[in-house]
Design an enzyme around this catalytic site. Structure first.
Site, short mmCIF file in Angstrom:
data_model
loop_
_atom_site.label_atom_id
_atom_site.label_comp_id
_atom_site.label_asym_id
_atom_site.label_seq_id
_atom_site.Cartn_x
_atom_site.Cartn_y
_atom_site.Cartn_z
CG MET A 24 46.45 44.95 45.77
SD MET A 24 46.53 43.65 47.03
CE MET A 24 48.15 43.95 47.73
CB ALA A 25 42.45 50.62 45.11
CD GLN A 77 48.23 49.20 37.94
OE1 GLN A 77 47.25 49.41 38.64
NE2 GLN A 77 48.55 47.98 37.53
CB CYS A 108 39.88 47.53 36.85
SG CYS A 108 38.55 47.95 38.00
N GLY A 213 48.32 35.66 40.36
CA GLY A 213 47.10 34.93 40.66
C GLY A 213 47.35 33.73 41.56
N GLY A 236 49.60 39.84 44.98
CA GLY A 236 48.57 40.77 45.41
C GLY A 236 48.01 40.38 46.75
NE ARG A 237 42.90 37.78 45.63
CZ ARG A 237 42.22 36.64 45.57
NH1 ARG A 237 41.19 36.45 46.36
NH2 ARG A 237 42.59 35.68 44.74
#
Length: 377
Positions: A24-25, A77, A108, A213, A236-237
């Site tokens: 994650m950026a 990545q 993205c 997800g 991720g989040r």
């Protein structure tokens, strides 16, 4: 209690438990990865790196490619749209001993990327996608460095690309694939459709398939694996403001009791540790500025008043942070409202593509200026 979940093999590496921290950026820098690794094992991927920036030896990009001495495998990545540039970047990375695993980004959904044909738009061009995977694998494989691919369901509901992308990645030598079960048009809104993970697992049969997800708890991860048959999960989040999630995942995947969520005092200690690691990596000014965006995630659902939240989101020194953390109710229990969606959500929207992009999916032409800096997906 559930039976232990078997590890997953990616190239020469055994990932046990089969849990991956999604790149994650602006989040998964060396500081956040170390914090997460202190809770549990898995594969921890650094924030996304643009291949062109590697080739051009951009100093800021080199700083982002920092790994801890004990981090293994070092997972990076890469994002790119040109087979030659991706191959050259991989040769530099391997030649200078900078990473042990290369993931490739095709997820993205950011408008400025998709409108140029990059990110989640690119797998629609099947031959170009195949050429990029093939070139990346050819540069990495002789050195024992596995290449993987992470992608979305497709551009929108009328243009699903994930089954072709999975078949192509498998055929061109990828060591594993991961699916974020949303389209680019969904961005981060709504719900991920795990049925697509099931279909990808049925389609790609010789390499691991990972699901991504809406994994916000260890129960979510076990549910995804049970529903889809996938070989592992990508988080991720769900770990934003919750690095201890990886400890919960490790316990759940090993069939052990899942530890209770931390009280507010423990959360404050975790946040303080995060601050130290960011300062060590980026210095006090940038490190503490970076920490500010994490505040709302750490305190989600906890009884922290608006004035204190506002002050915490503006901290600039460690003593200031310590003074504010001391004002928290250290014994406040972990709230059920602390689970669930966090980070980017937003609304779905139409994906803008380059003129004529959908005309010929077998056109191998490299899109112009699509390898710009951007955030991953």
């Amino acid at each position: 209690m559930v039976s232990p979940v078997p590890p997953v093999t990616i190239g020469p590496y055994t990932i046990d438990p089969p849990v991956v921290l999604a790149p994650m950026a602006g989040i998964t820098n060396v500081a956040f990865r170390r914090l997460c690794r202190e809770y549990g094992a898995g594969l921890y991927v650094c924030e996304m790196i643009t291949a062109r920036a590697v080739v051009e030896r951009d100093p800021k990009t080199r700083h982002m490619m920092t790994f801890d001495e004990d981090e293994s495998p070092r997972s990076m990545q890469l994002y790119g749209v040109d087979p030659a540039t991706m191959a050259e970047a991989v040769k530099i990375i391997i030649g200078e001993g900078l990473a042990d695993h290369v993931d490739t980004n095709w997820g993205c959904p950011v408008a400025k990327v998709c409108r140029r044909g990059g990110g989640a738009a690119l797998p629609y061009k099947r031959k170009l996608f195949a050429n990029i995977i093939a070139a990346t694998v050819a540069a990495a494989q002789p050195h024992g460095v596995p290449v993987t691919a992470k992608f979305r369901v497709g551009i929108d509901d009328e243009h699903h690309t994930y089954l072709d992308a999975g078949r192509i990645a498998e055929a061109e030598g990828a060591a594993a694939v991961a699916l974020h079960a949303r389209t680019a048009a969904q961005r981060y809104s709504g719900q991920a459709d795990w049925d697509h993970v099931t279909r990808l697992k049925e389609t790609v049969t010789t390499i691991p398939v990972l699901g991504n997800g809406d994994i916000f708890t260890s129960a979510d991860a076990l549910a995804m694996m049970a529903k889809t048959g996938c070989d592992g999960v990508v988080v991720g989040r769900g770990c934003l403001g919750r690095p201890w999630l990886f400890g919960e995942l490790q316990a759940a995947f090993r069939g052990e009791p899942v530890p209770a969520g931390p009280n507010l005092g423990e959360v404050a200690r975790v946040l303080r540790r995060h601050a130290e690691l960011l300062v060590e990596h980026d210095g006090p000014d940038k490190g503490l500025r970076d920490l500010r965006k994490h505040m709302a995630w750490y305190f989600m659902g906890f009884p922290v008043g608006s004035p204190l939240r506002r002050q915490l989101s503006m901290i600039s020194t460690l003593p200031e942070l310590d003074a504010l953390l001391a004002q928290l109710d250290q014994d406040a229990p972990f709230p059920t409202a602390g689970e669930g969606p966090r980070g980017r959500q937003g609304s779905p929207g139409k994906v803008t593509l380059p003129y004529g992009w959908l005309d010929d999916p077998d056109d191998p032409s490299v899109p112009f200026a699509a390898d710009v800096m951007h955030s991953g997906g």
